[in-house]
Design a protein around this motif. Structure first.
Motif, PDB file in Angstrom:
ATOM      1  N   THR A   2       0.834  -1.192   0.000  1.00  0.00           N
ATOM      2  CA  THR A   2       0.000   0.000   0.000  1.00  0.00           C
ATOM      3  C   THR A   2       0.870   1.243   0.000  1.00  0.00           C
ATOM      4  N   GLN A   3       0.277   2.391  -0.386  1.00  0.00           N
ATOM      5  CA  GLN A   3       1.012   3.658  -0.382  1.00  0.00           C
ATOM      6  C   GLN A   3       1.495   4.003   1.022  1.00  0.00           C
ATOM      7  N   ARG A   4       0.699   3.645   2.024  1.00  0.00           N
ATOM      8  CA  ARG A   4       1.086   3.952   3.403  1.00  0.00           C
ATOM      9  C   ARG A   4       2.431   3.339   3.756  1.00  0.00           C
ATOM     10  N   PHE A   5       2.721   2.145   3.215  1.00  0.00           N
ATOM     11  CA  PHE A   5       3.941   1.445   3.571  1.00  0.00           C
ATOM     12  C   PHE A   5       4.987   1.470   2.457  1.00  0.00           C
ATOM     13  N   ALA A   6       4.764   2.301   1.427  1.00  0.00           N
ATOM     14  CA  ALA A   6       5.750   2.420   0.365  1.00  0.00           C
ATOM     15  C   ALA A   6       6.928   3.270   0.835  1.00  0.00           C
ATOM     16  N   LEU A 186      19.595  21.706  14.252  1.00  0.00           N
ATOM     17  CA  LEU A 186      19.076  20.884  13.166  1.00  0.00           C
ATOM     18  C   LEU A 186      19.697  19.500  13.255  1.00  0.00           C
ATOM     19  N   TYR A 187      18.846  18.476  13.219  1.00  0.00           N
ATOM     20  CA  TYR A 187      19.303  17.083  13.252  1.00  0.00           C
ATOM     21  C   TYR A 187      18.737  16.330  12.052  1.00  0.00           C
ATOM     22  N   ARG A 188      19.532  15.406  11.552  1.00  0.00           N
ATOM     23  CA  ARG A 188      19.061  14.453  10.546  1.00  0.00           C
ATOM     24  C   ARG A 188      18.893  13.109  11.230  1.00  0.00           C
ATOM     25  N   THR A 189      17.730  12.514  11.086  1.00  0.00           N
ATOM     26  CA  THR A 189      17.461  11.211  11.691  1.00  0.00           C
ATOM     27  C   THR A 189      17.251  10.170  10.601  1.00  0.00           C
ATOM     28  N   SER A 190      17.488   8.924  10.964  1.00  0.00           N
ATOM     29  CA  SER A 190      17.253   7.831  10.033  1.00  0.00           C
ATOM     30  C   SER A 190      16.773   6.620  10.811  1.00  0.00           C
ATOM     31  N   SER A 191      16.121   5.720  10.102  1.00  0.00           N
ATOM     32  CA  SER A 191      15.647   4.476  10.702  1.00  0.00           C
ATOM     33  C   SER A 191      15.600   3.407   9.624  1.00  0.00           C
ATOM     34  N   ASP A 192      15.787   2.174  10.028  1.00  0.00           N
ATOM     35  CA  ASP A 192      15.683   1.067   9.079  1.00  0.00           C
ATOM     36  C   ASP A 192      14.263   0.895   8.567  1.00  0.00           C
ATOM     37  N   ASP A 193      13.284   1.353   9.343  1.00  0.00           N
ATOM     38  CA  ASP A 193      11.889   1.134   8.950  1.00  0.00           C
ATOM     39  C   ASP A 193      11.010   2.198   9.583  1.00  0.00           C
ATOM     40  N   TRP A 194      10.690   3.255   8.829  1.00  0.00           N
ATOM     41  CA  TRP A 194       9.827   4.308   9.357  1.00  0.00           C
ATOM     42  C   TRP A 194       8.377   3.842   9.477  1.00  0.00           C
ATOM     43  N   THR A 195       8.051   2.694   8.918  1.00  0.00           N
ATOM     44  CA  THR A 195       6.663   2.233   8.946  1.00  0.00           C
ATOM     45  C   THR A 195       6.303   1.500  10.229  1.00  0.00           C
ATOM     46  N   GLY A 196       7.303   1.108  10.999  1.00  0.00           N
ATOM     47  CA  GLY A 196       7.029   0.297  12.178  1.00  0.00           C
ATOM     48  C   GLY A 196       7.573   0.921  13.449  1.00  0.00           C
ATOM     49  N   ARG A 197       8.252   0.127  14.260  1.00  0.00           N
ATOM     50  CA  ARG A 197       8.786   0.612  15.531  1.00  0.00           C
ATOM     51  C   ARG A 197      10.139   1.266  15.281  1.00  0.00           C
TER      52      ARG A 197
END
Length: 214
Positions: A2-6, A186-197
Protein backbone atom coordinates in the motif's frame (compact mmCIF):
# COMPACT_ATOMS: atom_id res chain seq x y z
CA UNK A 1 2.29 -2.84 -0.98
CA UNK A 2 0.00 0.00 0.00
CA UNK A 3 1.01 3.66 -0.38
CA UNK A 4 1.09 3.95 3.40
CA UNK A 5 3.94 1.44 3.57
CA UNK A 6 5.75 2.42 0.36
CA UNK A 7 9.25 3.87 0.57
CA UNK A 8 9.63 7.53 -0.31
CA UNK A 9 12.35 9.45 -2.14
CA UNK A 10 14.88 10.60 0.43
CA UNK A 11 14.38 7.67 2.80
CA UNK A 12 15.73 6.80 5.25
CA UNK A 13 16.22 10.42 6.34
CA UNK A 14 13.98 12.82 8.22
CA UNK A 15 14.88 16.24 9.65
CA UNK A 16 14.02 17.97 12.90
CA UNK A 17 14.76 21.32 14.52
CA UNK A 18 14.97 21.11 18.28
CA UNK A 19 15.43 23.55 21.15
CA UNK A 20 18.42 22.41 23.19
CA UNK A 21 18.11 22.83 26.96
CA UNK A 22 20.97 23.94 29.17
CA UNK A 23 23.58 21.28 30.01
CA UNK A 24 22.25 20.60 33.52
CA UNK A 25 18.73 19.97 32.22
CA UNK A 26 20.14 17.77 29.45
CA UNK A 27 21.96 15.74 32.10
CA UNK A 28 18.73 15.36 34.09
CA UNK A 29 16.89 14.08 31.00
CA UNK A 30 19.69 11.64 30.26
CA UNK A 31 19.72 10.39 33.85
CA UNK A 32 16.00 9.58 33.80
CA UNK A 33 15.88 8.07 30.30
CA UNK A 34 18.96 6.01 31.14
CA UNK A 35 17.39 4.67 34.31
CA UNK A 36 14.11 3.86 32.53
CA UNK A 37 16.08 1.94 29.93
CA UNK A 38 18.07 0.10 32.61
CA UNK A 39 14.93 -0.84 34.55
CA UNK A 40 12.30 -1.36 31.83
CA UNK A 41 14.13 -1.45 28.51
CA UNK A 42 12.53 1.81 27.31
CA UNK A 43 14.53 3.25 24.43
CA UNK A 44 12.41 5.75 22.51
CA UNK A 45 12.99 8.94 24.53
CA UNK A 46 16.67 8.16 25.06
CA UNK A 47 17.16 7.44 21.36
CA UNK A 48 17.18 11.20 20.77
CA UNK A 49 19.47 13.86 22.20
CA UNK A 50 17.71 15.77 25.01
CA UNK A 51 15.51 18.30 23.27
CA UNK A 52 12.19 20.08 22.95
CA UNK A 53 10.84 19.61 19.44
CA UNK A 54 10.17 22.73 17.40
CA UNK A 55 9.47 20.69 14.26
CA UNK A 56 10.22 17.00 14.01
CA UNK A 57 10.48 14.09 11.58
CA UNK A 58 10.00 16.18 8.45
CA UNK A 59 10.58 14.52 5.10
CA UNK A 60 12.71 16.95 3.07
CA UNK A 61 14.59 16.19 -0.12
CA UNK A 62 16.17 19.64 -0.42
CA UNK A 63 19.87 19.94 0.43
CA UNK A 64 20.92 20.41 4.02
CA UNK A 65 22.42 23.80 3.14
CA UNK A 66 19.01 24.83 1.80
CA UNK A 67 17.37 23.75 5.05
CA UNK A 68 19.94 25.67 7.12
CA UNK A 69 19.53 28.80 5.02
CA UNK A 70 15.73 28.66 5.24
CA UNK A 71 15.71 28.32 9.02
CA UNK A 72 18.41 30.99 9.42
CA UNK A 73 16.23 33.44 7.51
CA UNK A 74 13.04 32.30 9.24
CA UNK A 75 14.24 32.84 12.79
CA UNK A 76 16.33 35.96 12.15
CA UNK A 77 15.62 38.51 14.84
CA UNK A 78 13.77 36.14 17.18
CA UNK A 79 15.29 36.68 20.64
CA UNK A 80 16.15 34.16 23.31
CA UNK A 81 13.55 33.64 26.02
CA UNK A 82 13.24 31.94 29.38
CA UNK A 83 11.99 28.34 29.45
CA UNK A 84 10.32 27.15 32.66
CA UNK A 85 10.43 23.51 33.72
CA UNK A 86 7.33 22.48 35.69
CA UNK A 87 8.75 19.00 36.28
CA UNK A 88 7.51 15.53 35.37
CA UNK A 89 4.03 15.43 33.85
CA UNK A 90 2.01 12.86 31.86
CA UNK A 91 1.91 13.64 28.14
CA UNK A 92 -0.15 11.38 25.89
CA UNK A 93 0.93 7.86 26.72
CA UNK A 94 4.29 9.05 27.99
CA UNK A 95 6.14 11.13 30.54
CA UNK A 96 7.83 14.47 29.98
CA UNK A 97 9.35 17.47 31.63
CA UNK A 98 6.66 20.10 31.00
CA UNK A 99 8.42 23.14 29.53
CA UNK A 100 5.42 24.59 27.70
CA UNK A 101 4.26 27.07 30.30
CA UNK A 102 5.39 30.18 32.12
CA UNK A 103 6.39 30.15 35.78
CA UNK A 104 2.73 29.80 36.83
CA UNK A 105 2.71 26.35 35.16
CA UNK A 106 -0.61 27.14 33.43
CA UNK A 107 -0.03 29.99 30.94
CA UNK A 108 1.52 28.89 27.63
CA UNK A 109 4.94 30.37 26.91
CA UNK A 110 4.04 32.29 23.79
CA UNK A 111 7.68 32.87 22.85
CA UNK A 112 8.12 29.10 22.56
CA UNK A 113 5.04 28.78 20.33
CA UNK A 114 6.19 31.64 18.12
CA UNK A 115 9.65 30.14 17.64
CA UNK A 116 8.16 26.80 16.62
CA UNK A 117 5.77 28.57 14.23
CA UNK A 118 8.65 30.46 12.61
CA UNK A 119 10.67 27.28 12.07
CA UNK A 120 7.64 25.47 10.67
CA UNK A 121 6.92 28.32 8.25
CA UNK A 122 10.55 28.33 7.12
CA UNK A 123 10.74 24.66 6.22
CA UNK A 124 7.16 24.06 5.03
CA UNK A 125 8.00 24.91 1.38
CA UNK A 126 10.85 22.36 1.45
CA UNK A 127 8.78 19.39 2.57
CA UNK A 128 7.76 16.54 0.28
CA UNK A 129 5.12 13.88 0.93
CA UNK A 130 6.12 10.64 2.63
CA UNK A 131 3.83 7.72 3.49
CA UNK A 132 5.24 7.15 6.95
CA UNK A 133 5.56 7.89 9.75
CA UNK A 134 2.42 9.98 10.09
CA UNK A 135 3.12 13.65 9.54
CA UNK A 136 3.00 15.86 12.61
CA UNK A 137 1.93 19.19 11.21
CA UNK A 138 2.47 22.22 13.41
CA UNK A 139 -0.67 23.64 15.00
CA UNK A 140 -0.21 26.49 17.49
CA UNK A 141 -3.42 25.45 19.24
CA UNK A 142 -2.12 21.97 20.06
CA UNK A 143 1.65 22.53 20.24
CA UNK A 144 3.01 21.42 23.62
CA UNK A 145 6.68 22.01 24.30
CA UNK A 146 8.18 19.16 26.31
CA UNK A 147 11.31 17.15 27.02
CA UNK A 148 10.52 13.46 26.55
CA UNK A 149 11.39 11.04 29.35
CA UNK A 150 9.35 8.01 28.22
CA UNK A 151 7.30 7.84 25.06
CA UNK A 152 6.64 5.30 22.29
CA UNK A 153 7.63 2.27 24.38
CA UNK A 154 4.50 2.82 26.43
CA UNK A 155 2.34 2.11 23.39
CA UNK A 156 3.80 -1.39 23.60
CA UNK A 157 3.70 -1.61 27.40
CA UNK A 158 0.79 0.52 28.65
CA UNK A 159 0.67 -1.71 31.73
CA UNK A 160 3.91 -0.04 32.89
CA UNK A 161 2.63 3.54 32.60
CA UNK A 162 1.90 4.21 36.27
CA UNK A 163 4.86 2.19 37.50
CA UNK A 164 7.25 4.04 35.18
CA UNK A 165 6.01 7.42 36.42
CA UNK A 166 6.38 6.35 40.05
CA UNK A 167 9.89 5.12 39.28
CA UNK A 168 10.90 8.30 37.44
CA UNK A 169 9.67 10.51 40.27
CA UNK A 170 11.38 8.28 42.81
CA UNK A 171 14.75 8.90 41.18
CA UNK A 172 14.61 12.44 42.60
CA UNK A 173 16.77 13.83 39.82
CA UNK A 174 17.28 17.55 40.35
CA UNK A 175 16.75 19.94 37.46
CA UNK A 176 16.74 23.74 37.13
CA UNK A 177 13.29 25.29 37.26
CA UNK A 178 14.20 27.46 34.26
CA UNK A 179 16.82 27.78 31.56
CA UNK A 180 17.55 30.09 28.62
CA UNK A 181 15.83 29.16 25.38
CA UNK A 182 18.67 30.26 23.17
CA UNK A 183 19.91 27.19 21.29
CA UNK A 184 18.13 25.59 18.33
CA UNK A 185 19.67 22.69 16.44
CA UNK A 186 19.08 20.88 13.17
CA UNK A 187 19.30 17.08 13.25
CA UNK A 188 19.06 14.45 10.55
CA UNK A 189 17.46 11.21 11.69
CA UNK A 190 17.25 7.83 10.03
CA UNK A 191 15.65 4.48 10.70
CA UNK A 192 15.68 1.07 9.08
CA UNK A 193 11.89 1.13 8.95
CA UNK A 194 9.83 4.31 9.36
CA UNK A 195 6.66 2.23 8.95
CA UNK A 196 7.03 0.30 12.18
CA UNK A 197 8.79 0.61 15.53
CA UNK A 198 11.29 3.09 14.13
CA UNK A 199 12.62 4.09 17.56
CA UNK A 200 14.38 0.73 17.85
CA UNK A 201 16.68 1.55 14.92
CA UNK A 202 16.77 5.34 15.14
CA UNK A 203 20.08 7.05 14.46
CA UNK A 204 20.73 10.78 14.37
CA UNK A 205 23.37 13.30 13.39
CA UNK A 206 23.74 16.90 14.55
CA UNK A 207 24.04 19.22 11.56
CA UNK A 208 23.85 22.82 12.75
CA UNK A 209 23.12 25.01 15.79
CA UNK A 210 21.61 28.48 15.85
CA UNK A 211 22.09 30.70 18.92
CA UNK A 212 19.23 33.11 19.47
CA UNK A 213 20.32 36.66 20.34
CA UNK A 214 20.01 38.03 23.83
Amino acid sequence: MTQRFARATGDPYRYGVYLRPDPVTCAAVTAITGQLRAQYGFVSAGAFPPHATLVGSRHITASEDTIKDAVTEGIAGIPAFTVYNAGIRPHGVGLVYDVHHLADATTPNQAFVELAAAVDKAIAPLMSPAPSPDEHRFDPATFQAHLSLASHDLYERPDLREEAEEYARGLRVDHPDRFPGNMASLYRTSSDDWTGRWWHTLAWEHLHTWRLPG
